[in-house]
Design a protein around this motif. Structure first.
Motif, mmCIF file in Angstrom:
data_model
loop_
_atom_site.group_PDB
_atom_site.id
_atom_site.type_symbol
_atom_site.label_atom_id
_atom_site.label_comp_id
_atom_site.label_asym_id
_atom_site.label_seq_id
_atom_site.Cartn_x
_atom_site.Cartn_y
_atom_site.Cartn_z
ATOM 1 N N GLU A 16 20.286 6.902 19.629
ATOM 2 C CA GLU A 16 20.454 5.948 18.526
ATOM 3 C C GLU A 16 20.398 6.665 17.174
ATOM 4 O O GLU A 16 21.186 6.371 16.273
ATOM 5 C CB GLU A 16 19.391 4.854 18.588
ATOM 6 N N LEU A 17 19.505 7.633 17.034
ATOM 7 C CA LEU A 17 19.421 8.388 15.777
ATOM 8 C C LEU A 17 20.699 9.181 15.524
ATOM 9 O O LEU A 17 21.202 9.215 14.395
ATOM 10 C CB LEU A 17 18.214 9.323 15.802
ATOM 11 N N ILE A 18 21.228 9.805 16.561
ATOM 12 C CA ILE A 18 22.478 10.556 16.403
ATOM 13 C C ILE A 18 23.625 9.614 16.075
ATOM 14 O O ILE A 18 24.462 9.912 15.216
ATOM 15 C CB ILE A 18 22.773 11.401 17.659
ATOM 16 N N THR A 19 23.656 8.449 16.710
ATOM 17 C CA THR A 19 24.697 7.452 16.423
ATOM 18 C C THR A 19 24.623 7.030 14.960
ATOM 19 O O THR A 19 25.653 6.918 14.283
ATOM 20 C CB THR A 19 24.549 6.236 17.351
ATOM 21 N N GLN A 20 23.409 6.822 14.441
ATOM 22 C CA GLN A 20 23.246 6.471 13.023
ATOM 23 C C GLN A 20 23.744 7.598 12.128
ATOM 24 O O GLN A 20 24.355 7.352 11.099
ATOM 25 C CB GLN A 20 21.768 6.171 12.719
ATOM 26 N N TYR A 21 23.494 8.826 12.542
ATOM 27 C CA TYR A 21 23.941 9.995 11.787
ATOM 28 C C TYR A 21 25.462 9.969 11.626
ATOM 29 O O TYR A 21 25.981 10.167 10.538
ATOM 30 C CB TYR A 21 23.492 11.255 12.533
ATOM 31 N N PHE A 22 26.162 9.682 12.696
ATOM 32 C CA PHE A 22 27.621 9.613 12.616
ATOM 33 C C PHE A 22 28.072 8.429 11.781
ATOM 34 O O PHE A 22 29.050 8.501 11.071
ATOM 35 C CB PHE A 22 28.245 9.538 14.008
ATOM 36 N N ARG A 23 27.359 7.339 11.865
ATOM 37 C CA ARG A 23 27.720 6.155 11.109
ATOM 38 C C ARG A 23 27.610 6.412 9.611
ATOM 39 O O ARG A 23 28.370 5.866 8.819
ATOM 40 C CB ARG A 23 26.807 4.986 11.524
ATOM 41 N N LEU A 24 26.658 7.247 9.218
ATOM 42 C CA LEU A 24 26.438 7.526 7.798
ATOM 43 C C LEU A 24 27.453 8.498 7.210
ATOM 44 O O LEU A 24 27.527 8.642 6.002
ATOM 45 C CB LEU A 24 25.028 8.090 7.594
ATOM 46 N N ASP A 25 28.209 9.160 8.056
ATOM 47 C CA ASP A 25 29.159 10.174 7.606
ATOM 48 C C ASP A 25 28.461 11.168 6.681
ATOM 49 O O ASP A 25 28.525 11.055 5.467
ATOM 50 C CB ASP A 25 30.363 9.542 6.923
ATOM 51 N N PRO A 26 27.769 12.119 7.257
ATOM 52 C CA PRO A 26 26.888 13.003 6.484
ATOM 53 C C PRO A 26 27.583 13.727 5.339
ATOM 54 O O PRO A 26 28.769 14.027 5.390
ATOM 55 C CB PRO A 26 26.395 13.997 7.532
ATOM 56 N N PHE A 27 26.812 13.988 4.315
ATOM 57 C CA PHE A 27 27.329 14.617 3.095
ATOM 58 C C PHE A 27 27.884 16.013 3.348
ATOM 59 O O PHE A 27 28.650 16.520 2.545
ATOM 60 C CB PHE A 27 26.232 14.683 2.039
ATOM 61 N N ARG A 76 32.540 6.913 20.968
ATOM 62 C CA ARG A 76 32.982 6.563 19.623
ATOM 63 C C ARG A 76 34.386 7.029 19.262
ATOM 64 O O ARG A 76 35.030 6.453 18.399
ATOM 65 C CB ARG A 76 32.019 7.144 18.605
ATOM 66 N N TYR A 77 34.823 8.129 19.853
ATOM 67 C CA TYR A 77 36.085 8.720 19.442
ATOM 68 C C TYR A 77 36.965 8.978 20.651
ATOM 69 O O TYR A 77 36.488 9.188 21.744
ATOM 70 C CB TYR A 77 35.842 10.052 18.706
ATOM 71 N N GLU A 78 38.255 9.009 20.414
ATOM 72 C CA GLU A 78 39.189 9.365 21.481
ATOM 73 C C GLU A 78 39.269 10.877 21.538
ATOM 74 O O GLU A 78 40.112 11.495 20.894
ATOM 75 C CB GLU A 78 40.556 8.747 21.196
ATOM 76 N N VAL A 79 38.360 11.466 22.294
ATOM 77 C CA VAL A 79 38.299 12.917 22.406
ATOM 78 C C VAL A 79 38.196 13.316 23.868
ATOM 79 O O VAL A 79 37.748 12.544 24.707
ATOM 80 C CB VAL A 79 37.091 13.523 21.648
ATOM 81 N N GLN A 80 38.663 14.496 24.133
ATOM 82 C CA GLN A 80 38.400 15.131 25.425
ATOM 83 C C GLN A 80 37.240 16.081 25.179
ATOM 84 O O GLN A 80 37.255 16.829 24.206
ATOM 85 C CB GLN A 80 39.611 15.916 25.903
ATOM 86 N N LEU A 81 36.251 16.023 26.043
ATOM 87 C CA LEU A 81 35.065 16.850 25.852
ATOM 88 C C LEU A 81 34.812 17.715 27.063
ATOM 89 O O LEU A 81 35.001 17.283 28.192
ATOM 90 C CB LEU A 81 33.825 15.979 25.652
ATOM 91 N N GLN A 82 34.360 18.909 26.798
ATOM 92 C CA GLN A 82 33.868 19.752 27.872
ATOM 93 C C GLN A 82 32.698 20.557 27.330
ATOM 94 O O GLN A 82 32.761 21.102 26.233
ATOM 95 C CB GLN A 82 34.942 20.679 28.426
ATOM 96 N N VAL A 83 31.624 20.591 28.125
ATOM 97 C CA VAL A 83 30.441 21.352 27.769
ATOM 98 C C VAL A 83 30.540 22.715 28.443
ATOM 99 O O VAL A 83 30.870 22.805 29.626
ATOM 100 C CB VAL A 83 29.157 20.610 28.204
#
Length: 174
Positions: A16-27, A76-83
């Motif tokens: 939830e904290l990380i989701t809020q971080y993205f929502r704020l669009d960091p400076f 949240r985004y249309e991305v392909q992810l690989q770790v």
């Protein structure tokens, strides 16, 4: 608690904290996250621990945060992810970094991380369009700086990531 005791019950709070971080669009970003990440193949690389420390602790905080971040980005985004947890290795334990200044940290970390050549071909065949380096905590940025420098030492990775965004993501600042 999360870093040292791997208290799983905190994962949802962290998410939830990380989701809020993205929502704020960091400076720190001049481009919004959705514009930076949308419709891209993203490679996520956690900052590794030594095998001994990971074995003693029973988990890797950076890897676990990478999993949480991947879950958020895929929602949240249309991305392909690989770790790529094995792209880098940590060669030896360094002394505690907390009491060092940035210069001392950078110097002590120079030979600590290296690219795992076995994992390079898998990374390159994925053809990422952005790289996110994930660490659990940011004090001076020395660790992520050295990790990115080590990645850039691999000629094939350097060529692949030329003119592509490389993002540092840390969960907390010290």
């Amino acid at each position: 608690m999360y870093k040292y005791a791997f208290a799983f019950q905190y994962q949802r709070v962290i998410e939830e904290l990380i989701t809020q971080y993205f929502r704020l669009d960091p400076f720190l970003l001049s481009v919004p996250w959705n514009q930076l990440l949308q419709n891209r193949r993203i490679a996520l690389v956690p900052v590794p621990m030594t095998k001994k420390k990971e074995s003693n602790r029973g988990f890797s905080p950076a890897f676990e945060l990478t999993v949480v971040l991947a879950r958020i980005l895929s929602k949240r985004y249309e991305v392909q992810l690989q770790v790529f947890p094995s792209l880098l290795t940590k060669n030896d334990d360094t002394e505690v970094q907390a009491h060092k200044n940035r210069r001392q940290r950078l110097l002590s970390l120079q030979r600590t991380y290296s690219v795992n050549e076995v994992a390079v071909s898998e990374f390159c065949s994925y053809e990422p369009q952005a790289l996110i380096v994930v660490d659990d905590i940011l004090t001076t940025g020395a660790t992520t700086t050295v990790v990115i420098e080590q990645v850039a030492k691999s000629k094939s990775i350097r060529e692949l990531l030329k003119n592509k965004p490389i993002i540092r993501f840390t969960f907390a600042n010290a």
